[in-house]
Design an enzyme around this catalytic site. Sequence first.
Site, PDB file in Angstrom:
ATOM      1  N   ASP A 101       2.559  -3.113   7.186  1.00 30.97           N
ATOM      2  CA  ASP A 101       2.142  -4.455   7.569  1.00 30.97           C
ATOM      3  C   ASP A 101       2.752  -4.865   8.836  1.00 30.97           C
ATOM      4  OD1 ASP A 101       0.766  -3.795   5.122  1.00 30.97           O
ATOM      5  OD2 ASP A 101       0.837  -5.927   4.456  1.00 30.97           O
ATOM      6  N   LYS A 162      -5.875  -8.394   7.714  1.00 28.14           N
ATOM      7  CA  LYS A 162      -5.226  -9.077   6.157  1.00 28.14           C
ATOM      8  C   LYS A 162      -5.305 -10.766   6.743  1.00 28.14           C
ATOM      9  CE  LYS A 162      -0.949  -9.144   3.934  1.00 28.14           C
ATOM     10  NZ  LYS A 162       0.566  -8.622   3.615  1.00 28.14           N
ATOM     11  N   LYS A 191      -7.440  -6.566   3.977  1.00 27.52           N
ATOM     12  CA  LYS A 191      -6.494  -6.676   2.910  1.00 27.52           C
ATOM     13  C   LYS A 191      -6.641  -8.094   2.527  1.00 27.52           C
ATOM     14  CE  LYS A 191      -1.584  -6.018   1.913  1.00 27.52           C
ATOM     15  NZ  LYS A 191      -0.324  -5.545   2.344  1.00 27.52           N
TER      16      LYS A 191
END
Length: 233
Positions: A101, A162, A191
């Site tokens: 990430d 995300k 996500k």
Amino acid sequence: MADTDFASLSSRELAPYIQHTKISVGITRDEIIAHAQEAVEYGFGAAMVPGSWVKTVADTLKGTGVPVATALDFPTVGVTSSAGKAAEATELVRLGADQIDIGVQIGWLKSGDFHAFRDDIAGVVNAAGVPIKVMLELPLLTEDEKKAAIELSLEAGVSYLKNASSGAIETASPANIRYLVERSPEVVLVKASGGIKNRDQVVELLQAGAACAGTSAGIEIITNSTSSETASY
């Protein structure tokens, strides 16, 4: 995935959608090894850990099939140089990270430096060679900025979008998950992150298109209209 009745799944059946997360300050070696072992024991989709513990966790999980996830330019996002971010990504993969990430340069986006914003992400994608998840911090963006951030991230070659980096930015909402899913090609997952603390939230996010679920205590959700994957927090 759209045909799955997530509400009817047992805890064990939901576990593969969850990425077990431990990112607190002062983690000991025994604690991080126990964390990795729990990911195997309960059937979680991945173990998310700080970069400093990636090698230990990768060694612990070797041969289990459980991926190692980590994050960089986090928890305060957008403070690392592009070159530093790419170099750290390369090192994390060398140590055993399977997915990463990353924080993105929201300030550059808001300044209109779109090429720099995209190239910062692309540098990590190219250096790492593993799935990269961008933490877009949607609540901090205008509608036009959200659209630009998504488009530029996709141009950079990310594997995941995300909604936010953590619950400090947003409690993950089905609306924002659907927003990202509707704007993502099928090959890119979404996500869900932030303030996910109970089963009802997990199910609701999965029903919105999620493929993985999470909280700061240890889980997270990824979404896509057609795919089932796991993510980190």
